[in-house]
Design a protein around this motif. Structure first.
Motif, PDB file in Angstrom:
ATOM      1  N   ILE A   1      70.530  -2.007 -24.805  1.00  0.00           N
ATOM      2  CA  ILE A   1      68.821  -1.077 -24.576  1.00  0.00           C
ATOM      3  C   ILE A   1      68.722  -0.956 -26.447  1.00  0.00           C
ATOM      4  N   VAL A   2      69.175  -0.762 -27.512  1.00  0.00           N
ATOM      5  CA  VAL A   2      68.314  -0.942 -28.974  1.00  0.00           C
ATOM      6  C   VAL A   2      67.620  -1.957 -29.189  1.00  0.00           C
ATOM      7  N   VAL A   3      67.855  -2.715 -28.648  1.00  0.00           N
ATOM      8  CA  VAL A   3      66.979  -4.609 -29.210  1.00  0.00           C
ATOM      9  C   VAL A   3      65.768  -4.067 -27.925  1.00  0.00           C
ATOM     10  N   TYR A   4      66.382  -3.317 -26.249  1.00  0.00           N
ATOM     11  CA  TYR A   4      64.786  -2.672 -25.613  1.00  0.00           C
ATOM     12  C   TYR A   4      63.813  -2.106 -25.791  1.00  0.00           C
ATOM     13  N   ARG A   5      64.459  -0.939 -26.590  1.00  0.00           N
ATOM     14  CA  ARG A   5      63.478  -0.064 -27.602  1.00  0.00           C
ATOM     15  C   ARG A   5      62.895  -0.017 -28.299  1.00  0.00           C
ATOM     16  N   SER A   6      63.736  -1.706 -29.111  1.00  0.00           N
ATOM     17  CA  SER A   6      62.858  -2.400 -29.329  1.00  0.00           C
ATOM     18  C   SER A   6      61.991  -2.996 -29.367  1.00  0.00           C
ATOM     19  N   LEU A   7      61.705  -3.600 -28.300  1.00  0.00           N
ATOM     20  CA  LEU A   7      60.627  -4.800 -27.878  1.00  0.00           C
ATOM     21  C   LEU A   7      59.502  -3.476 -27.264  1.00  0.00           C
ATOM     22  N   LEU A   8      59.520  -2.510 -26.812  1.00  0.00           N
ATOM     23  CA  LEU A   8      58.878  -0.942 -26.523  1.00  0.00           C
ATOM     24  C   LEU A   8      58.136  -1.103 -28.425  1.00  0.00           C
ATOM     25  N   GLY A   9      58.915  -0.370 -28.990  1.00  0.00           N
ATOM     26  CA  GLY A   9      58.185  -0.211 -30.907  1.00  0.00           C
ATOM     27  C   GLY A   9      57.405  -1.266 -31.223  1.00  0.00           C
ATOM     28  N   ILE A  10      57.897  -2.624 -30.774  1.00  0.00           N
ATOM     29  CA  ILE A  10      57.135  -3.807 -31.594  1.00  0.00           C
ATOM     30  C   ILE A  10      55.015  -3.013 -30.209  1.00  0.00           C
ATOM     31  N   SER A  11      56.026  -3.355 -29.263  1.00  0.00           N
ATOM     32  CA  SER A  11      54.720  -3.770 -28.595  1.00  0.00           C
ATOM     33  C   SER A  11      53.428  -2.160 -28.404  1.00  0.00           C
ATOM     34  N   TRP A  12      54.259  -1.305 -28.263  1.00  0.00           N
ATOM     35  CA  TRP A  12      53.538   0.370 -29.996  1.00  0.00           C
ATOM     36  C   TRP A  12      52.618  -0.325 -30.629  1.00  0.00           C
ATOM     37  N   MET A  13      53.022  -0.756 -31.372  1.00  0.00           N
ATOM     38  CA  MET A  13      52.927  -1.619 -32.729  1.00  0.00           C
ATOM     39  C   MET A  13      51.344  -2.064 -32.641  1.00  0.00           C
ATOM     40  N   TRP A  14      51.052  -3.193 -31.811  1.00  0.00           N
ATOM     41  CA  TRP A  14      50.593  -4.344 -31.292  1.00  0.00           C
ATOM     42  C   TRP A  14      49.376  -3.465 -30.095  1.00  0.00           C
TER      43      TRP A  14
ATOM     44  N   LEU B   1      49.013  -1.325 -44.135  1.00  0.00           N
ATOM     45  CA  LEU B   1      50.143  -1.671 -44.765  1.00  0.00           C
ATOM     46  C   LEU B   1      51.938  -1.114 -44.207  1.00  0.00           C
ATOM     47  N   PHE B   2      51.419  -0.037 -43.972  1.00  0.00           N
ATOM     48  CA  PHE B   2      52.474   1.158 -43.096  1.00  0.00           C
ATOM     49  C   PHE B   2      52.642  -0.232 -41.961  1.00  0.00           C
ATOM     50  N   ALA B   3      51.748  -0.628 -40.830  1.00  0.00           N
ATOM     51  CA  ALA B   3      52.130  -1.258 -39.935  1.00  0.00           C
ATOM     52  C   ALA B   3      53.288  -2.211 -40.596  1.00  0.00           C
ATOM     53  N   GLY B   4      52.762  -3.222 -41.289  1.00  0.00           N
ATOM     54  CA  GLY B   4      53.656  -4.482 -41.903  1.00  0.00           C
ATOM     55  C   GLY B   4      55.298  -3.622 -42.340  1.00  0.00           C
ATOM     56  N   ILE B   5      54.294  -2.597 -42.600  1.00  0.00           N
ATOM     57  CA  ILE B   5      56.649  -2.032 -42.367  1.00  0.00           C
ATOM     58  C   ILE B   5      57.312  -1.781 -42.071  1.00  0.00           C
ATOM     59  N   TYR B   6      57.152  -1.240 -41.027  1.00  0.00           N
ATOM     60  CA  TYR B   6      57.020  -0.547 -39.675  1.00  0.00           C
ATOM     61  C   TYR B   6      57.390  -1.945 -38.631  1.00  0.00           C
ATOM     62  N   SER B   7      57.165  -2.926 -38.185  1.00  0.00           N
ATOM     63  CA  SER B   7      56.638  -4.032 -37.289  1.00  0.00           C
ATOM     64  C   SER B   7      58.331  -5.505 -38.041  1.00  0.00           C
TER      65      SER B   7
END
Length: 687
Positions: free
Chosen positions: A280-293, A399-405
């Protein structure tokens, strides 16, 4: 230690000394690889001999074969994608008249054709990467790129638009095949302390390559008469250079050689998403990265219109916005290693999300009331101070998007099962493509509802705040690490000594002295992995801190005489933590010190080791006595700014002890030794 093989299955011809060295350096990238293969032995040996201290920073990786050829291969690939696409887009927009590809929709159609293979073939590409040696896959994909670019060169030379559009699809396929390799390769060659820096370098390199590719494509195609010929030569040249660098990428053995390929993209895509959801941690991280895109696609897609309609600039101003955005992403990505102190620090993710929202909202205010003007070139645009704020907002937003991803990518690589890592990343690529498509549809909807472009940016920034808050509430680990990150940089100057002794894989018990109410927060910041703490049940009643420790899933314990049921539950939960291969932390003094001295250790750790004989890591918090959160003068948290902000505290980590060598007295002696100052003298505390 490197869990590539059990001791009983040593490959023939390997000396016991060599195996001992390999077994003494665990690396997650080679877990599960049998050493009967000479290639596997070579890779595992490189892991065993590499250390987090072999180089001073992420840039030094460019001097090492395990990283440099891979970096330049992916850099050239990303650059070639954009050189080709941008040159083709400019050609059909400004230089040709194609009835079925009108200029106003050419860019969107080309982008759609390029992204289509990500939806169709990502699932298959993930399987291929898990099944075969990743270096072989890289070399095969780069050979395919050379063939595609030869076809594209003919298309440019003969001005054959259908062939070039087909090549856009094929280059999308090339990127789809390379995507899982790109992120599955790194954890197989970099250790945990190098992973954030390596990802930062790759992220920076990708955006710089995108920028350079678009600039080169625009300049070459603009050359009168012979522009398309130069583009053809440039595309083939870059593809050949990429294939040459791929030849020097070191071996990267298969993580699941027995995998049977499922060629049905629909069922395999669903299978990959289900596989990702298993963690679940990995899956929600995938969603977090997809939101960044999703977030980034809103801004990138609107740069031309934003430059023309809002900033009153020409096409060169639109290019300037792209430069600012790319440079911001690159700087933010590179900053991650420094901010994280060379760990996978997911506490940076909330920091990145906060910055993305603040500067997206400020971009709205900075751009909503700019005075009308004639079409401005770059020089005129930069000359106006009102535009400086716009560029600053855009640069800081990215810049903060890079720190986020970057930390999210590193977390996925670290926490994914190695045998399935590429398929997890393929699932990420599928989600990224879907989120970007939804992004374009929603932007189109908002514009059709007469939203201005600054209002679209404002809505995106506010939506980012809502989505980020939702993600962090679902995954308290991000929020907890953020709190620990802030505490160790704004409240204290926190230094960790010998943090390489904290295991990055497998179950272990951490044993530490108990000095203050924030000991657990500091230990969270020091560990690359989540820690479950056994803590006195009374601490959960303290406002704010109690809520924090509940979010951290700390295990409350009461004295056996006071509450036998709670006492038994605590030990049962502790054993479950170790069974799941996680870290457990115990403060064996049984309570926070009242005089600054190390108390006698109780025997709770021995009770756990009886059933779960895991390694025990002694740790010592230094110079925390006398701080606001310690019990100096009788009570904690009663005298604000007792020592001021940025006071220096530290954590010393000792070498792990085997379970058979542990006793309360020996653990106490180890912790007492660690409490000594750096020159070896014993730490002084008030009498």
């Amino acid at each position: 230690m490197c869990a590539c093989h059990p001791p009983s299955s040593r490959p023939a011809g390997s000396s016991s000394a060599t195996l001992a060295r390999l077994e003494g350096k665990r690396h997650p990238g080679c877990r599960g690889l049998p050493l009967q293969s000479p290639t596997n032995r070579t890779v595992c040996r490189s892991h065993a001999l590499s250390s987090a201290h072999d180089h001073p920073n992420q840039f030094a990786l460019l001097g090492q074969r395990r990283f440099a050829p891979f970096f330049w291969t992916q850099f050239l690939g990303a650059g070639n994608d954009n050189l080709f696409k941008f040159a083709f887009t400019v050609m059909v927009t400004f230089k040709l008249s194609v009835s079925w590809l009108p200029p106003e929709t050419a860019g969107a159609i080309i982008a759609g054709v390029f992204i289509l293979p990500f939806l169709l073939f990502s699932a298959t590409s993930g399987q291929l990467t898990d099944k075969y040696d990743k270096t072989r896959v890289i070399q095969w994909v780069k050979s395919l790129e050379v063939a595609i670019m030869l076809l594209a060169a003919w298309g440019f030379w003969t001005t054959n638009v259908p062939v070039l559009l087909a090549c856009v699809f094929f280059m999308g396929l090339h990127s789809t095949l390379f995507g899982p390799v790109k992120f599955a390769y790194l954890p197989q060659h970099l250790n945990e302390r190098e992973l954030t820096g390596g990802n930062g370098m790759v992220e920076m390199g990708t955006f710089v390559a995108i920028l350079l590719g678009q600039v080169a494509g625009g300049l070459l195609i603009a050359i009168p008469e012979a522009g398309r010929h130069y583009v053809a030569i440039g595309c083939v040249t870059v593809a050949v250079l990429g294939r040459l660098t791929a030849q020097f990428v070191p071996p990267s053995p298969s993580t699941d050689p027995g995998l049977k390929i499922n060629w049905n993209p629909v069922t395999e895509t669903l299978s990959n998403l289900k596989l990702a959801h298993g963690n679940i941690v990995v899956y929600r991280s995938l969603l977090g990265i997809s939101w960044m895109w999703f977030f980034g696609a809103v801004f990138l897609s609107e740069f031309p219109a934003f430059a023309k309609q809002v900033l009153h600039g020409d096409e060169h101003v639109a290019s300037l916005l792209l430069v600012v955005f790319s440079v911001g992403i690159g700087i933010g990505s590179l900053m991650c290693e420094m901010l994280s102190k060379r760990h996978v620090e997911i506490g940076l993710v909330p920091l990145g999300a906060i910055g993305m929202t603040i500067f997206a909202v400020d971009l709205y205010f900075a751009s909503r009331s700019l005075p009308p003007a004639a079409s401005l070139g770059v020089a005129e645009f930069v000359r106006q101070p009102a535009h400086w704020r716009v560029m600053a907002d855009l640069g800081l937003l990215s810049l903060f998007a890079g720190i986020y991803s970057v930390p999210m990518y590193a977390l996925i690589q670290l926490r994914s099962v190695p045998s399935h890592r590429a398929r997890i990343i393929a699932a990420n690529n599928i989600l990224n493509a879907l989120f970007m498509i939804v992004s374009s549809l929603l932007v189109g909807l908002l514009l059709s509802l007469h939203f201005t472009i600054p209002q679209v940016f404002l809505a995106t920034g506010l939506a980012n705040a809502v989505v980020a808050t939702y993600i962090f509430l679902l995954m308290p680990e991000y929020l907890l690490r953020f709190i620990a990150f802030i505490a160790t940089r704004l409240i204290y100057r926190f230094k960790v000594i010998n943090d390489e002794h904290i295991p990055t894989q497998g179950a272990a018990i951490l044993v530490c002295n108990h000095v203050s109410f924030v000991d657990a927060v500091l230990l969270m910041a020091a560990s690359p992995r989540p820690i479950r703490f056994i803590m006195d049940h009374r601490i959960f009643k303290i406002p704010v801190l109690g809520t924090l420790f509940k979010l951290a899933k700390a295990i409350p314990i009461a004295p056996q005489k006071e509450d036998p049921a709670a006492y038994d539950r605590a030990f049962a939960e502790a054993r479950k933590v170790l069974e799941e291969g996680d870290l457990l932390c115990i403060f064996p003094e049984g309570g926070i010190t009242r005089d600054g001295r190390l108390q006698e250790f109780k025997g709770g750790v021995m009770k756990i080791l009886q059933t779960h004989p895991v390694p025990v890591v002694p740790m010592a918090l230094r110079n925390l006595w006398g701080s606001f959160f310690s019990r100096i003068d009788g009570a904690a948290m009663t005298k604000p700014f007792r020592r001021g902000i940025f006071s220096s505290v530290g954590l010393a980590v000792g070498e792990p002890l085997a379970a058979a060598d542990v006793s309360p007295q020996r653990l106490r002696e180890r912790v007492q030794d660690l409490l000594g100052s750096e020159d070896g003298t014993v730490q002084q505390v008030p009498a």
